[in-house]
Design a protein around this motif. Structure first.
Motif, PDB file in Angstrom:
ATOM      1  N   LYS A 120      -2.514  -6.933  -5.726  1.00  0.00           N
ATOM      2  CA  LYS A 120      -2.200  -5.631  -5.145  1.00  0.00           C
ATOM      3  C   LYS A 120      -3.029  -5.364  -3.893  1.00  0.00           C
ATOM      4  N   ILE A 121      -3.885  -6.288  -3.502  1.00  0.00           N
ATOM      5  CA  ILE A 121      -4.729  -6.086  -2.333  1.00  0.00           C
ATOM      6  C   ILE A 121      -4.498  -7.214  -1.320  1.00  0.00           C
ATOM      7  N   PRO A 122      -3.321  -7.267  -0.731  1.00  0.00           N
ATOM      8  CA  PRO A 122      -3.061  -8.309   0.263  1.00  0.00           C
ATOM      9  C   PRO A 122      -3.794  -8.054   1.577  1.00  0.00           C
ATOM     10  N   GLU A 123      -4.389  -6.869   1.695  1.00  0.00           N
ATOM     11  CA  GLU A 123      -5.089  -6.509   2.930  1.00  0.00           C
ATOM     12  C   GLU A 123      -6.246  -7.455   3.246  1.00  0.00           C
ATOM     13  N   PHE A 124      -6.826  -8.095   2.234  1.00  0.00           N
ATOM     14  CA  PHE A 124      -7.930  -9.029   2.485  1.00  0.00           C
ATOM     15  C   PHE A 124      -7.523 -10.102   3.486  1.00  0.00           C
ATOM     16  N   ARG A 125      -6.298 -10.613   3.345  1.00  0.00           N
ATOM     17  CA  ARG A 125      -5.831 -11.689   4.218  1.00  0.00           C
ATOM     18  C   ARG A 125      -5.726 -11.242   5.674  1.00  0.00           C
ATOM     19  N   GLY A 126      -5.590  -9.948   5.898  1.00  0.00           N
ATOM     20  CA  GLY A 126      -5.459  -9.438   7.254  1.00  0.00           C
ATOM     21  C   GLY A 126      -6.779  -9.183   7.958  1.00  0.00           C
ATOM     22  N   MET A 181       0.843  -1.181   0.000  1.00  0.00           N
ATOM     23  CA  MET A 181       0.000   0.000   0.000  1.00  0.00           C
ATOM     24  C   MET A 181       0.879   1.232   0.000  1.00  0.00           C
ATOM     25  N   GLY A 182       0.555   2.164  -0.875  1.00  0.00           N
ATOM     26  CA  GLY A 182       1.269   3.420  -0.901  1.00  0.00           C
ATOM     27  C   GLY A 182       0.697   4.384   0.119  1.00  0.00           C
ATOM     28  N   ASN A 183       1.297   5.554   0.186  1.00  0.00           N
ATOM     29  CA  ASN A 183       0.800   6.528   1.145  1.00  0.00           C
ATOM     30  C   ASN A 183      -0.060   7.596   0.477  1.00  0.00           C
ATOM     31  N   GLY A 227      -6.161  -0.315   1.527  1.00  0.00           N
ATOM     32  CA  GLY A 227      -6.726  -0.091   0.205  1.00  0.00           C
ATOM     33  C   GLY A 227      -8.065  -0.757  -0.022  1.00  0.00           C
ATOM     34  N   ILE A 228      -8.659  -1.343   1.037  1.00  0.00           N
ATOM     35  CA  ILE A 228      -9.933  -2.051   0.860  1.00  0.00           C
ATOM     36  C   ILE A 228     -11.068  -1.510   1.731  1.00  0.00           C
ATOM     37  N   GLY A 229     -10.794  -0.479   2.528  1.00  0.00           N
ATOM     38  CA  GLY A 229     -11.852   0.105   3.345  1.00  0.00           C
ATOM     39  C   GLY A 229     -12.138  -0.625   4.635  1.00  0.00           C
ATOM     40  N   LEU A 267     -10.580   3.515  -6.651  1.00  0.00           N
ATOM     41  CA  LEU A 267     -10.202   2.103  -6.578  1.00  0.00           C
ATOM     42  C   LEU A 267      -9.715   1.549  -7.913  1.00  0.00           C
ATOM     43  N   GLU A 268      -9.872   2.291  -8.992  1.00  0.00           N
ATOM     44  CA  GLU A 268      -9.510   1.780 -10.308  1.00  0.00           C
ATOM     45  C   GLU A 268      -8.049   1.389 -10.353  1.00  0.00           C
TER      46      GLU A 268
END
Length: 142
Positions: A102-108, A1-3, A39-41, A95-96
């Motif tokens: 690019k969305i590893p946040e789901f796993r968290g 994730m960028g800033n 990045g996923i809310g 979100l485009e």
């Protein structure tokens, strides 16, 4: 994730946003843009951290969380996991261009019921499909 994260400037014209108090607007913009946001809310953040970063009491943070969750129905907050989910994330955050890798946040995400809650407001079917695909994958359906 960028800033960096793009926010839809149309938020300022949204009738619901216009009806919010200045403190509520600041809180909502904070939820969308703070440094803990993913990045996923959906992200983990302690109420104490919110209070420190916003410069308000923990009680005020809790009152805002309660109002946004129970009255406005714009967020869900799990006090056990300290996870917050923003219903209209996909409406206000650009979100485009996101890809599954690019969305590893789901796993968290600890409370998976938050994922479909956020995906409901995502208009772009390709992006919404990323959320739904992850849920199916976790359920062993794909």
């Amino acid at each position: 994730m960028g800033n960096q994260r793009g926010i839809n400037m149309g938020i300022w014209d949204d009738p619901f946003f216009k009806k919010m108090s200045a403190a509520e607007r600041a809180f909502y913009l904070y939820l969308l843009t703070n440094g803990h946001a993913t990045g996923i809310g959906i992200y983990q953040i302690a109420r104490t951290i919110m209070a420190l970063e916003l410069g308000i009491s923990r009680e005020s943070v809790q009152a805002l969380i309660d109002r946004f969750a129970l009255e406005y129905k714009l967020i869900r907050f799990n006090p056990e996991t300290s996870e917050i989910a923003i219903k209209d994330w996909g409406k206000w955050i650009k979100l485009e261009g996101r890809k599954r890798d690019k969305i590893p946040e789901f796993r968290g995400v600890k409370e998976h019921s938050l994922i479909p809650y956020v995906s409901e407001s995502i208009a772009n079917p390709k992006i919404r499909n990323l959320y739904e695909s992850f849920c199916k994958q976790e359920q062993g359906l794909s």
